[in-house]
Write an enzyme that holds these catalytic residues in place. Structure first.
Site, mmCIF file in Angstrom:
data_model
loop_
_atom_site.group_PDB
_atom_site.id
_atom_site.type_symbol
_atom_site.label_atom_id
_atom_site.label_comp_id
_atom_site.label_asym_id
_atom_site.label_seq_id
_atom_site.Cartn_x
_atom_site.Cartn_y
_atom_site.Cartn_z
ATOM 1 N N HIS A 99 35.794 0.348 9.704
ATOM 2 C CA HIS A 99 35.905 -0.015 8.363
ATOM 3 C C HIS A 99 37.355 -0.184 8.045
ATOM 4 O O HIS A 99 37.700 -0.881 6.791
ATOM 5 C CB HIS A 99 35.443 1.126 7.482
ATOM 6 C CG HIS A 99 36.377 2.559 7.305
ATOM 7 N ND1 HIS A 99 36.293 3.481 8.080
ATOM 8 C CD2 HIS A 99 37.341 2.683 6.404
ATOM 9 C CE1 HIS A 99 37.028 4.581 7.726
ATOM 10 N NE2 HIS A 99 38.010 4.030 6.955
ATOM 11 N N SER A 145 42.343 6.902 7.603
ATOM 12 C CA SER A 145 41.076 6.406 8.268
ATOM 13 C C SER A 145 41.273 5.917 9.502
ATOM 14 O O SER A 145 42.595 5.205 9.759
ATOM 15 C CB SER A 145 40.499 5.194 7.464
ATOM 16 O OG SER A 145 39.992 5.574 6.155
ATOM 17 N N ASP A 160 30.987 3.698 13.034
ATOM 18 C CA ASP A 160 32.254 3.209 12.420
ATOM 19 C C ASP A 160 33.421 3.369 13.311
ATOM 20 O O ASP A 160 34.379 4.181 13.518
ATOM 21 C CB ASP A 160 32.478 4.248 11.372
ATOM 22 C CG ASP A 160 33.672 3.875 10.436
ATOM 23 O OD1 ASP A 160 34.276 2.793 10.613
ATOM 24 O OD2 ASP A 160 34.013 4.583 9.734
#
Length: 380
Positions: free
Chosen positions: A170, A328, A232
Site C-alpha cells: 500500500h 507503514s 501487503d
C-alpha cells in the site's frame, strides 16, 4: 497508513543539560544556543560542500540538545583549514539525485547473506525510546513527488541488499499515489529529518544517501479495496546500489519457513511515525511490543469484517503503544544474538494504540519464495 504512538509522547525528548555560557573551541566566551540561531554556523552550512574540518569544529562546539535540536557554543569558525584536515564530506542532498542507473549486479538477486546483514556496527549500549545515530542502519524513508512538486516522506521500509528495499504494497500502489503522489526516491542513513548535520554528543552521522526509485513491485494479490490487506508487501528497486557504512547496511530476512516468535515474545518497531502530539517524530524512534496471540487477533478483526490470513501476524495491543501513520512499510524486527531480522512489515490496525487491539503485520517468512522469485525476475 500506520503511526508511531507512545504514552510517553516521543515527540517531546528530554532536554540534555547545558549552560547559557560556554567556551568555544577557539577559547572565546560565548552562548550555548540553537545551531539555527548561530549566524556563523549557518553561513558555514551555506558553503556547500561543508568541509570535514568545519564539521569537526562544529562537533567540538556542541554544548547540548534542546529537544532534538543541536545546541552549539556560537562563535566564529577558523578562517583557515589546516593542511591535516580530513577529506571533504558531501552534505545532505537538496536537489534530485542523479537519474543514471547502475548496471545489474548478480549478487543483488538475493537477500544479503548471513554474516553481512542485520549487524549494528556501534559498540554503544542502546536504550530508551529514541534510537541512536547508527541504530537500525537498514531503515529507509520513501519519498513521493506531490502535485505541488514537493517531496514528502510518507512510508518506511528496510534495505536488505545493495539494490532493494522491502516495504508494504500500500506504500507503492493504490490510494497513496493519487492522494500523496508518485513514489520517487528512497532516503537511507537518516536520523533527524530537521537537520543537515545529525549529531549526538560528540558523534555525527555521515550524509544521507538519497537514491531514485527505478521500479516498485507490489504483490499481485494486494488490493487497496480489501480492508484485510492480504499480500501487503512490495519490493522497491533503486537506480543506484546503496553504499554500506556504519549508517547504511542491510537487515537480514528470515529463512524459509522460519518459525515466528512465541506469543508474548518482545519484538521491535522503528520509524519516524506520529506521536501523541499528532505530529511525525523528526528523529528515528523505536518501540518494543509483544507478539499477540494470532487466534485472538483473528477473532477481533473478524468483528470489523477484516479476515486475516496465515500470512499475517499480530503484535502490540497495549494502550498507546503501536505503529501508526508514517511507519507503514516499516519493519517488525527480532534480534537473535547480535543479528537483527525483519520478520514483519507494518500493514494496518484498528485505531492507534487502542488497548486490546494489536497491529497487523505481513509475515515476511511467508513470502520468501515470492521475494526470491521477484528478485531473480527483476534483476536481469
Amino acid at each position: 497508513m500506520k503511526c508511531f504512538i507512545l504514552i510517553l509522547g516521543l515527540f517531546l525528548i528530554a532536554d540534555s543539560a547545558f549552560s547559557d555560557q560556554c567556551i568555544t573551541p577557539l577559547g572565546q566566551t560565548s552562548n550555548c544556543i540553537s545551531v539555527y540561531e548561530c549566524p556563523e554556523y549557518l553561513a558555514a552550512f551555506a558553503q556547500r560542500p561543508l568541509s570535514a574540518y568545519a564539521r569537526h569544529f562544529i562537533q567540538q562546539s556542541h554544548c547540548g540538545f534542546h529537544g532534538s535540536i543541536l545546541y552549539v557554543c556560537c562563535g566564529p569558525l577558523p578562517s583557515q583549514t589546516p593542511d591535516t584536515a580530513t577529506p571533504t564530506i558531501r552534505p545532505r542532498p537538496t536537489l534530485p539525485p542523479d537519474a543514471d542507473v547502475d548496471p545489474t549486479v548478480r549478487e543483488d538477486s538475493f537477500p544479503e547473506r548471513r554474516g553481512k546483514c542485520g549487524i549494528e556496527r556501534s559498540d554503544r549500549i542502546f536504550g530508551g525510546i529514541i534510537a541512536d545515530l547508527d541504530e537500525f542502519p537498514w531503515m529507509a524513508l520513501l519519498g513521493y513527488r506531490t502535485k505541488s512538486d514537493k517531496v514528502t516522506y510518507q512510508c518506511g521500509g528496510v534495505l536488505f541488499n545493495h539494490r532493494y528495499v522491502l516495504t508494504a504494497a500500500h506504500c507503492v500502489t493504490g490510494k497513496i499515489l493519487t492522494v500523496v503522489g508518485k513514489l520517487e526516491r528512497v532516503r537511507l542513513g537518516e536520523y533527524d529529518t530537521q537537520t543537515d548535520l545529525d549529531c549526538l554528543d560528540d558523534d555525527c552521522a555521515e550524509p544521507v544517501q538519497e537514491i531514485l526509485v527505478q521500479a516498485a513491485y507490489p504483490h499481485s494479490g494486494f488490493s487497496h479495496f480489501d480492508i484485510s490487506r492480504p499480500d501487503d508487501i512490495a519490493l522497491v528497486r533503486l537506480t543506484k546500489r546503496a553504499r554500506y557504512s556504519d549508517f547504511v547496511s542491510p537487515i537480514c530476512l528470515p529463512d524459509y519457513q522460519q518459525p515466528l516468535p512465541p506469543v508474548g515474545d518482545e519484538v521491535l518497531v522503528a520509524g519516524w511515525g506520529k506521536t501523541l502530539k499528532g505530529k511525525s517524530s523528526p528523529v528515528k524512534v523505536k518501540l518494543s511490543i509483544p507478539i499477540y496471540d494470532k487466534r485472538e487477533c483473528v477473532n477481533k478483526y473478524a468483528r470489523l469484517k477484516a479476515y486475516l490470513t496465515d500470512k499475517q501476524l499480530c503484535a502490540g495491543g497495549s494502550f498507546a503503544k503501536d505503529s501508526c501513520n508514517g511507519d507503514s512499510g516499516g519493519p517488525l524486527m527480532k534480534r537473535t544474538g547480535d543479528i537483527w531480522t525483519s520478520i514483519g512489515v507494518v500493514s494496518f490496525g484498528y485505531g492507534c494504540g487502542r488497548k486490546g487491539w494489536p497491529g497487523v503485520y505481513v509475515s515476511v517468512a511467508s513470502y520468501m519464495d515470492w521475494i526470491q522469485d521477484k528478485l531473480e525476475s527483476t534483476n536481469v
